[in-house]
Design an enzyme around this catalytic site. Structure first.
Site, mmCIF file in Angstrom:
data_model
loop_
_atom_site.group_PDB
_atom_site.id
_atom_site.type_symbol
_atom_site.label_atom_id
_atom_site.label_comp_id
_atom_site.label_asym_id
_atom_site.label_seq_id
_atom_site.Cartn_x
_atom_site.Cartn_y
_atom_site.Cartn_z
ATOM 1 N N ASP A 376 0.871 -1.161 0.000
ATOM 2 C CA ASP A 376 0.000 0.000 0.000
ATOM 3 C C ASP A 376 0.919 1.226 0.000
ATOM 4 O O ASP A 376 2.056 1.130 0.439
ATOM 5 C CB ASP A 376 -0.813 -0.074 1.305
ATOM 6 C CG ASP A 376 -1.784 1.068 1.420
ATOM 7 O OD1 ASP A 376 -2.421 1.377 0.406
ATOM 8 O OD2 ASP A 376 -1.900 1.641 2.513
ATOM 9 N N ASP A 721 -7.306 -2.524 3.089
ATOM 10 C CA ASP A 721 -6.281 -3.520 2.765
ATOM 11 C C ASP A 721 -6.595 -4.890 3.347
ATOM 12 O O ASP A 721 -5.940 -5.863 3.010
ATOM 13 C CB ASP A 721 -4.916 -3.070 3.321
ATOM 14 C CG ASP A 721 -4.490 -1.732 2.744
ATOM 15 O OD1 ASP A 721 -4.611 -1.569 1.525
ATOM 16 O OD2 ASP A 721 -4.054 -0.853 3.496
#
EC number: 7.2.2.13
Length: 1023
Positions: A376, A721
Site C-alpha cells: 500500500d 487492505d
C-alpha cells in the site's frame, strides 16, 4: 447482501431466512463473489424528496423514537459482527495433532501396542516400549503447549490493540438533538457530524458546511475529501454526498440520513470479505508435510522389508511384529518437532526486537520465501503526513526538504517575496498546534486542522519562527472559509506595519483560480503587471509541480487602501464589500506525502533479492507514479507506455505494451479487465503501480499474483487492505497507523510502521529456512547409527548393540541443544542477493538431504558405533565371528553357561552387564561422531574454515552434549535407572578416527562443489 433493496419495498416479510438450507458451501462462495464485486448503491443519485419517500424520514425532525426502535429491532445494532474466532481449545488441539505431532502420536501408539503384545506373551516383559510410548507422548504434549503459549502471547498483544471506547453519535429524533451510543443508530436516522467525529454509519449528506472527511482508511487517499449534498460521480466511493462509516470528519459540519448500518455499510462489507477468506497453508507447513511423507515412506519401507526378512529367518509372527514396530519407531526423529518449534520461536523473538511482531510461528519463514510484495502507498511507503515540497516565487522553483527532519531546506529566506508568501501561508490558515507541545520538535507536534494546512503551518514555523505570534500581530478581522464552488479561502487582517496600508487581504486556493483574480505579480519584493510571459512561466511551474504528483496551492494578497477602508470598517462576507479581483500574485507552494527515508533502500534490497515490489494504492495515478519513482518501485530509466508515447510523440495506441518495463494501471481500467489481461500485465511488466484501486481490486490483484505461482506478501494499514492481507500468503499490517481490522487480518505487524522492517523479515525468513535445513540434516544423521544396530540384531542374530532407552537419550538428550544451536548460525553468503526459493523445487527436506544424512554421513557414524561395540565384546572374550547366531542363548534368562571364544562361562546377569556397557559405549560413540556432524552442518557450500566458529551457542552445544554423555555414563545409580554403565576412558576414543573421517570427507565434498558448480557432486549431494 444484495445492495439494491429499495427500502420502500422493505416489508418485514422480505426478511425471510434462506428458504433452502442445502448448498451452504455454494452459497458461501456466491456470497464471497458478491462481496468481491464493486459497491453498488443508488442513494447518492436520489433527490431529497425521493430520500424522504424511501426512508420515511422527516428531513428536519428525523425519525420518531418509536419508529427508530422498530427499525433497530429489525436490523439489529449498528456494529460490525466480530470475525469468527477459533476457540482456544481448538487452537491447542491443532498444536497437539497437527502435522509432525501426528507422526509421534502414531509412534507412541505403536509402542503401547508392542508393549501389550509383549506383556501378553512373555512372563517378565521388558519395559522399553512402555517407556518409549510415554516419552513420545510427553514430547508431543510439551512442544504443543510451548507453541500454543508462543502464539497465545502474540494474540494477547493483538487484544491490546482493540480500542474499547464506545462511540457516541448525535442524532435528531422527534425534532430534538440527542447523543446516543453509535450502536443504536438505525437506517433513516438524521445524524449530525462535526470536525473530529467518527462517521457513525454510511450517510447520504443532505446539508453541509465546509465539511471534509478523511477517507484514507477506506480508499487510501491521503487528502481530506470535501462532502456536500451534490451528486458528483456515478461511483458511490467517489461522489461527494456519501460519507462512510468509520471514516473521520476532519473539519466543518454536515447533516445526513443513514442509508446503511453495521455489516451492510461499505466498511462492513470489506470486513466481512476479509473474515470470510480462507488463508491457505503456509509454505513451512507444506514443507513439514512433505518431510513427514519422506520419513514415513522410509520408515514403512524399512519396517516392512525387515518384517518379511525376519519371517524368512524363521522368527515367530509376534517377534516379527515387534521388530516391525521397533524399526518404524526408531525412524521417528523424536527431537525434531521441538527443534523446529524452538528455531521458529527464536527467529520470532529476534524479529520482535527488530519491530516485527509475528502472530503465528509459521509465518516467520513465509516472508523468506516471498517473491512478490504488494505494498500500500499511504503510510507504508510514505510518512502519511503532507509536507511542503516546493515553492515557486521570484519566477523560480525552490525546493523545501521533505526528509523526516526537514534538513534539506536551503533557499533564500531573506527574499521579500518569500516573506510575503510565508505571511499569507501563515495567516490564511486555520490550522493550529495543539496545546502543551512546546518542547517537541516542530515536525512531531500534533496539529488541529486539515493535512495541507498542517503542512503549511509546520513549514512556516520551521522557516520563519512562531506563527502564533505572527497571527497575534496581524489580528484577523473576517474570513471566508474555503468552499468547493469558489475554491479559495480568504481573510482580512490588521497590518501592524505603519509604512503600509492598515488592512491586508490574503487569499489562497486552486492556482488557476487564484491567478485569474490577479492583475499583478510580486517579483523580488516589487509589484509588476502580470503579462503573458509571466503567465506562461506560472503555467510551466504549475505543470511541473503537478507532474511530480504534488498538490499545488496558489497565494496572493492585496493591501486595502486606507481612504476606502478606514479603521473600524465593517467588512461584510455575505454581501462582499471589498475587492476580490485585481490582486497581487505572490507564489505557489506544493505539498506531497513524502516517502519514508528508509524505503528506497529497502525497495532496492528487495529487488536484488529477486522480489518484485508492486504498489497498490487508492490514490491518484500521478501521485502514485511520482512516489513509485521516488522510492524506486519504478526505477531510473524505465518507462511506461505513456512515457514512450510522449518521448516519440506518437499516440499511446501505437506503442507496443511489451516495450514498456513499467506500467501504471488505473482502477477503472482494472474493472474491465479479464483475468488473462491481468495475468499478462503481471507477467510482462517488471515494475507495476495500481492506482485508484478499490479493496475488492486489491484482492483480485493478490489472487492474480498467486496464479503466477508467486508467494505474495501484502502490506497495508487501512480497512481497505484487510481482504488482501487475509488472502496473501503473509499479510503485514502497520502497528501504529493500522486499523484494528487490518491487524486482525494480518499474520505479522510492523510495530514501527516502517517498510524497511520487511526487508529484515525477509532476511530472517531466508536464514531460518537455511538453518532449519542444517538442523534437520544434523538430527536425521544420527537416525542411521540408531536403526542399524537393530537391523543387524535381527539379521545376524547378535546381542543387541544399542537399546531403546539409549536412543531416547540421544534424540531428546544430547542432540537437542546442538540442533537448536544451528538456528543461531550466520548466513553463509549474502542471502539477500539470491532469487526467492521456488516452492515447487526447492524443498526444506529433499532427496539429496536424505541421501547425504542417511547414505553417507550416517553410515560412517554407524561404522564408528559398531567398531566400539566389537572392541568391548572382544576385550571381554567374545570375538566378532563368535557373536553370530548367539542371540537366542544370550537373551535366555534360564541359560547361565554361555561360553565365550576362550571357553569361559557367562551367567545371564554378567552377560547383560556387558551388553548394557556396550549400549553405553555405542551411545558415547554416536556423541563423538555427532561432534563432527555438527561442525560440518554449519555450512552447506562454504568450508567450515571460511565460516569460522563464531556461533557461541554451537560451541556450548558441543560441550553440553559431551558433559551430558559423561554424566549418563558415570553418574552412580544410572545402572538401575537407565541401564547405563561406566566406560573405560580408552573406549571413548574408539570412534575418534570415524569422527575425523566425517569431517575430512565433507570438507572434500564441499570443495568439489565450490570448484565445479553445477557438476555431478553438487547435483547429487548439495541439499
Amino acid at each position: 447482501m444484495a445492495f439494491k433493496v429499495g427500502r420502500d419495498k422493505y416489508e418485514p416479510a422480505a426478511v425471510s431466512e434462506q428458504g433452502d438450507k442445502k448448498g451452504k458451501k455454494g452459497k458461501k462462495d456466491r456470497d464471497m463473489d458478491e462481496l468481491k464485486k464493486e459497491v453498488s448503491m443508488d442513494d447518492h443519485k436520489l433527490s431529497l424528496d425521493e430520500l424522504h419517500r424511501k426512508y420515511g424520514t422527516d428531513l428536519s425532525r428525523g425519525l420518531t423514537s418509536a419508529r427508530a426502535a422498530e427499525i433497530l429491532a429489525r436490523d439489529g445494532p449498528n456494529a460490525l459482527t466480530p470475525p469468527p474466532t477459533t476457540p482456544e481449545w481448538i487452537k491447542f488441539c491443532r498444536q497437539l495433532f497437527g502435522g509432525f505431532s501426528m507422526l509421534l502420536w502414531i509412534g507412541a501408539i505403536l509402542c503401547f501396542l508392542a508393549y501389550s503384545i509383549q506383556a501378553a506373551t512373555e512372563e517378565e516383559p521388558q519395559n522399553d516400549n512402555l517407556y518409549l510410548g510415554v516419552v513420545l507422548s510427553a514430547v508431543v504434549i510439551i512442544t504443543g503447549c510451548f507453541s500454543y503459549y508462543q502464539e497465545a502471547k502474540s494474540s494477547k498483544i493483538m487484544e491490546s490493540f482493540k480500542n474499547m471506547v464506545p462511540q457516541q453519535a448525535l442524532v435528531i429524533r422527534n425534532g430534538e438533538k440527542m447523543s446516543i451510543n453509535a450502536e443504536e443508530v438505525v437506517v433513516g436516522d438524521l445524524v449530525e457530524v462535526k470536525g473530529g467525529d467518527r462517521i457513525p454509519a454510511d450517510l447520504r449528506i443532505i446539508s453541509a458546511n465546509g465539511c471534509k472527511v478523511d477517507n484514507s482508511s477506506l480508499t487510501g487517499e491521503s487528502e481530506p475529501q470535501t462532502r456536500s449534498p451534490d451528486f458528483t460521480n456515478e461511483n458511490p466511493l467517489e461522489t461527494r454526498n456519501i460519507a462512510f462509516f468509520s471514516t473521520n470528519c476532519v473539519e466543518g459540519t454536515a447533516r445526513g440520513i443513514v442509508v446503511y448500518t453495521g455489516d451492510r455499510t461499505v466498511m462492513g462489507r470489506i470486513a466481512t470479505l476479509a473474515s470470510g477468506l480462507e488463508g491457505g497453508q503456509t509454505p513451512i507447513a507444506a514443507e513439514i508435510e512433505h518431510f513427514i511423507h519422506i520419513i514415513t515412506g522410509v520408515a514403512v519401507f524399512l519396517g516392512v522389508s525387515f518384517f518379511i526378512l525376519s519371517l524368512i529367518l524363521e522368527y515367530t509372527w509376534l517377534e516379527a511384529v515387534i521388530f516391525l514396530i521397533g524399526i518404524i519407531v526408531a525412524n521417528v526423529p523424536e527431537g525434531l518437532l521441538a527443534t523446529v518449534t524452538v528455531c521458529l520461536t527464536l527467529t520470532a523473538k529476534r524479529m520482535a526486537r527488530k519491530n516485527c511482531l509475528v502472530k503465528n510461528l509459521e509465518a516467520v519463514e513465509t516472508l523468506g520465501s516471498t517473491s512478490t510484495i504488494c505494498s500500500d502507498k499511504t503510510g507504508t511507503l510514505t510518512q502519511n503526513r503532507m509536507t511542503v515540497a516546493h515553492m515557486w516565487f521570484d519566477n523560480q522553483i525552490h525546493e523545501a526538504g521533505t526528509t523526516e527532519n526537514q534538513s534539506g531546506v536551503s533557499f533564500d529566506k531573506t527574499s521579500a517575496t518569500w516573506l510575503a508568501l510565508s505571511r499569507i501561508a501563515g495567516l490564511c490558515n486555520r490550522a493550529v498546534f495543539q496545546a502543551n507541545q512546546e518542547n517537541l520538535p516542530i515536525l512531531k507536534r500534533a496539529v488541529a486542522g486539515d493535512a495541507s494546512e498542517s503542512a503549511l503551518l509546520k513549514c512556516i514555523e520551521l522557516c520563519c519562527g512562531s506563527v502564533k505570534e505572527m497571527r497575534e500581530r496581524y489580528a484577523k478581522i473576517v474570513e471566508i472559509p474555503f468552499n468547493s464552488t469558489n475554491k479559495y479561502q480568504l481573510s482580512i487582517h490588521k497590518n501592524p506595519n505603519t509604512s503600509e496600508p492598515r488592512h491586508l487581504l490574503v487569499m489562497k486556493g486552486a492556482p488557476e483560480r487564484i491567478l485569474d483574480r490577479c492583475s499583478s505579480i510580486l517579483l523580488h519584493g516589487k509589484e509588476q503587471p502580470l503579462d503573458e510571459e509571466l503567465k506562461d512561466a506560472f503555467q510551466n511551474a504549475y505543470l511541473e509541480l503537478g507532474g511530480l504528483g504534488e498538490r499545488v496551492l496558489g497565494f496572493c494578497h492585496l493591501f486595502l487602501p486606507d481612504e476606502q477602508f478606514p479603521e473600524g470598517f465593517q467588512f461584510d462576507t455575505d454581501d462582499v464589500n471589498f475587492p476580490i479581483d485585481n490582486l497581487c500574485f505572490v507564489g505557489l507552494i506544493s505539498m506531497i506525502d513524502p516517502p519514508r527515508a528508509a524505503v528506497p533502500d529497502a525497495v532496492g534490497k528487495c529487488r536484488s533479492a529477486g522480489i518484485k515490489v508492486i504498489m497498490v494504492t487508492g490514490d491518484h495515478p500521478i501521485t502514485a507514479k511520482a512516489i513509485a519513482k521516488g522510492v524506486g518501485i519504478i526505477s531510473e530509466g524505465n518507462e511506461t507506455v505513456e512515457d514512450i508515447a510522449a518521448r516519440l510523440n506518437i499516440p499511446v495506441s501505437q506503442v507496443n505494451p511489451r516495450d514498456a518495463k513499467a506500467c501504471v494501471v488505473h482502477g477503472s481500467d482494472l474493472k474491465d479487465m479479464t483475468s488473462e489481461q491481468l495475468d499478462d500485465i503481471l507477467k510482462y511488466h517488471t515494475e507495476i503501480v495500481f492506482a485508484r484501486t478499490s479493496p475488492q481490486q486489491k484482492l483480485i490483484i493478490v489472487e492474480g499474483c498467486q496464479r503466477q505461482g508467486a508467494i505474495v506478501a501484502v502490506t497495508g494499514d487501512g480497512v481497505n487492505d484487510s481482504p488482501a492481507l487475509k488472502k496473501a500468503d503473509i499479510g503485514v499490517a502497520m502497528g501504529i497507523a493500522g486499523s484494528d481490522v487490518s491487524k486482525q487480518a494480518a499474520d505479522m505487524i510492523l510495530l514501527d510502521d516502517n517498510f524497511a522492517s520487511i526487508v529484515t523479515g525477509v532476511e530472517e525468513g531466508r536464514l531460518i529456512f537455511d538453518n532449519l535445513k542444517k538442523s534437520i540434516a544434523y538430527t536425521l544423521t544420527s537416525n542411521i547409527p540408531e536403526i542399524t544396530p537393530f537391523l543387524i540384531f535381527i539379521i545376524a542374530n547378535i546381542p543387541l548393540p544399542l537399546g531403546t532407552v539409549t536412543i531416547l537419550c540421544i534424540d531428546l538428550g544430547t542432540d537437542m541443544v546442538p540442533a537448536i544451536s544451528l538456528a543461531y548460525e550466520q548466513a553463509e553468503s549474502d542471502i539477500m542477493k539470491r532469487q526467492p526459493r521456488n516452492p515447487k523445487t526447492d524443498k526444506l527436506v529433499n532427496e539429496r538431504l536424505i541421501s547425504t544424512a542417511y547414505g553417507q554421513i550416517g553410515m560412517i557414524q554407524a561404522l564408528g558405533g559398531f567398531f566400539t561395540y566389537f572392541v568391548i565384546l572382544a576385550e571381554n572374550g567374545f570375538l566378532p565371528l563368535h557373536l553370530l547366531g548367539l542371540r537366542v542363548d544370550w537373551d535366555d534368562r534360564w541359560i547361565n553357561d554361555v561360553e565365550d571364544s576362550y571357553g569361559q562361562q557367562w551367567t545371564y546377569e554378567q552377560r547383560k552387564i556387558v551388553e548394557f556397557t556396550c549400549h553405553t559405549a555405542f551411545f558415547v560413540s554416536i556423541v563423538v561422531v555427532q561432534w563432527a556432524d555438527l561442525v560440518i552442518c554449519k555450512t552447506r557450500r562454504n568450508s567450515v574454515f571460511q565460516q569460522g566458529m563464531k556461533n557461541k551457542i554451537l560451541i556450548f552445544g558441543l560441550f553440553e552434549e559431551t558433559a551430558l554423555a559423561a554424566f549418563l555414563s558415570y553418574c552412580p545409580g544410572m545402572g538401575v535407572a537407565l541401564r547405563m554403565y561406566p566406560l573405560k576412558p580408552t573406549w571413548w576414543f574408539c570412534a575418534f578416527p570415524y569422527s575425523l573421517l566425517i569431517f575430512v570427507y565433507d570438507e572434500v565434498r564441499k570443495l568439489i562443489i565450490r570448484r565445479r558448480p553445477g557438476g555431478w557432486v553438487e547435483k547429487e549431494t548439495y541439499y
